[in-house]
Scaffold this active site. Structure first.
Site, PDB file in Angstrom:
ATOM      1  CE1 TYR A  22      -3.634   2.588   0.590  1.00 47.51           C
ATOM      2  CE2 TYR A  22      -2.384   3.282   2.521  1.00 47.51           C
ATOM      3  CZ  TYR A  22      -3.418   3.493   1.624  1.00 47.51           C
ATOM      4  OH  TYR A  22      -4.212   4.610   1.743  1.00 47.51           O
TER       5      TYR A  22
ATOM      6  CG  ASP B 213       5.652   3.487   0.858  1.00 48.95           C
ATOM      7  OD1 ASP B 213       5.973   4.093   1.908  1.00 48.95           O
ATOM      8  OD2 ASP B 213       4.469   3.321   0.505  1.00 48.95           O
TER       9      ASP B 213
ATOM     10  CE  LYS C 259       1.275   4.672   8.431  1.00 49.53           C
ATOM     11  NZ  LYS C 259       1.201   3.901   7.228  1.00 49.53           N
TER      12      LYS C 259
END
Ligand SMILES: *Cc1c(COP(=O)(O)O)cnc(C)c1O
Length: 427
Positions: free
Chosen positions: A143, A238, A266
């Site tokens: 994702y 990522d 994050k």
């Protein structure tokens, strides 16, 4: 007596689609109603009815220092007092950019944005602008945020272009994305043989954390690096989840691979909305105002978010931080496996740094297909039983878990005791 959680969920559904601002929060995967939270401290948070939970989600990764770490809160308060946003450059942005470039040698220049989605979307556009190519490769189960180009699932054949995985994504857009299997070195070789010079970028989670946790094989990441270099394609790591989560040098340091671009989020925002993308100077300099690739953000580099990020990145650099976090996470995993083993339950688990995966399956999965073979019903039963015991795991069998520096022996022991109680009556 109806609970406050229940009331809040009922009311929220009237005003917010599904009652939540991000779909996984709705508990659809595990069933039941989501828990509403009002307060967190360290490894714990409290729901609207005042019940406490040990938190193994950590807001899906950012809370590596636990909830409301005093130094992070203080940094946020101090920054807020001086102004919430300027829409103009600040010294703190320079400080965090320098720090990110120092900690990650692959990043020569970095730009701050407000979410991982924005970082991923910007990196893809930049890679396309830099190479003058349109096609991108992603992997099933990874994702990268909800940009149109990335909400794509595999087409009918092994080497066909992808189909939209969401309504509203034009087939033409999805058609530029090739979806391959994670850890499948042959698949990626074949794709490069077929399209090599048309591929702008390969985007990959260097440790996959959005299909539960799937660790990369060394061969897979090496092959990606080699093929991208040969074809002149941009390799995008990522690291929104793995960045400063699996170690101070992130997954790229752990596996010793240098991507061309990295996206972060994050942990680098310390719980505030901040993310970043950065990498090779020659690529980054294609961005406006220097180059032709447009990208911008009113709240990019927001001073309050940057303050939270800087405070977090300062603390994770302390001697032994990641060794301790990795040990703690491994202990959690070992303890859960030991409890399951006592009762001969098909269960296994693994960790990488401060993230972990638990699987109701005999062996640790290495691909999306194997993850899909996990016993979802068993996970859902385990999830609800643990929730009852005040232990909060991710409300889906297909998400990774997270440990913070505030999870100590006490929290681990409570978790093992709860698991023991549940597994004892499993059959
Ligand atoms: C969370 C996540 C994103 C998206 O970040 P948001 O801030 O939720 O937009 C992208 N990539 C990975 C690997 C993630 O885990």
């Amino acid at each position: 007596m109806t609970s406050r959680n229940h009331q809040l969920f009922e009311q929220s559904q009237q005003f917010i689609p599904g009652g939540v601002n991000s779909p996984v929060r709705a508990f659809r995967s595990v069933g039941g109603e989501p828990v509403f939270f009002q307060r967190g401290e360290g490894a714990y948070f409290w729901d609207a009815d005042g019940k406490s939970y040990i938190d193994y989600v950590g807001s899906w990764g950012p809370l590596i220092l636990g909830h409301a770490h005093p130094e992070v809160v203080q940094a946020v308060q101090a920054a807020a007092q001086k102004g919430l946003t300027f829409g103009a450059p600040t010294e703190a942005e320079l400080n965090i950019a320098q720090l990110i470039c120092r900690l990650l040698p692959s990043i020569e220049q970095v730009r701050l944005v407000s979410s991982g989605t924005e970082a991923g979307m910007s990196a893809i556009r930049l890679a396309r602008g830099f190479t003058g190519r349109s096609k991108i490769i992603k992997f099933e189960g990874c994702y990268h945020g909800h940009d149109d180009s990335l909400l794509v699932k595999a087409g009918s054949g092994a080497l066909t272009f992808g189909n939209p995985s969401s309504a509203g994504v034009p087939a033409e857009t999805a058609g530029h994305t090739i979806v391959l299997d994670y850890n499948d070195s042959r698949g990626i070789e074949e794709a490069f043989n077929q399209w090599g010079k048309d591929i702008a970028a390969v985007i990959v989670e260097p440790v996959a954390g959005n299909m539960n946790l799937v660790a990369p094989t060394a061969d897979f990441l090496n092959k990606l690096r080699m093929l991208c270099t040969q074809a002149g394609s941009v390799l995008i790591f990522d690291e929104v989840m793995t960045g400063f989560r699996v170690g101070l040098t992130c997954a790229q340091g752990l596996y010793q691979i240098k991507p061309d671009l990295t996206i972060l989020g994050k942990v680098i925002g310390g719980g505030m909305p901040m993310a970043a993308f950065g990498g090779r100077r020659d690529i980054m300099q294609c961005l406006a105002p220097l180059g032709p690739v447009y990208q911008a953000g009113t709240l990019s580099g927001n001073p309050v978010a940057v303050a939270a990020g800087l405070a977090t990145l300062k603390l994770v650099q302390e001697q032994g931080f990641y060794e301790q976090l990795a040990n703690r996470t491994q202990q959690l995993v070992n303890g859960l496996v030991a409890e399951a083993k006592k009762h001969a339950i098909d269960f296994c688990a693994q960790s990488v740094g401060g993230m972990f995966g638990i699987y109701f399956r005999k062996d640790i999965p290495t691909s999306f297909a194997e993850v899909m073979q996990c016993d979802k019903n068993a996970f859902n039963r385990f999830f609800h039983a643990m929730l009852e015991e005040g232990i909060y795991f991710a409300p889906s069998a297909f998400e990774a878990g997270f440990v913070s520096s505030r999870h100590g022996n006490d929290e681990l022991n409570k978790t093992f005791a709860a698991a023991e109680k549940i597994f004892k009556n499993w059959q």
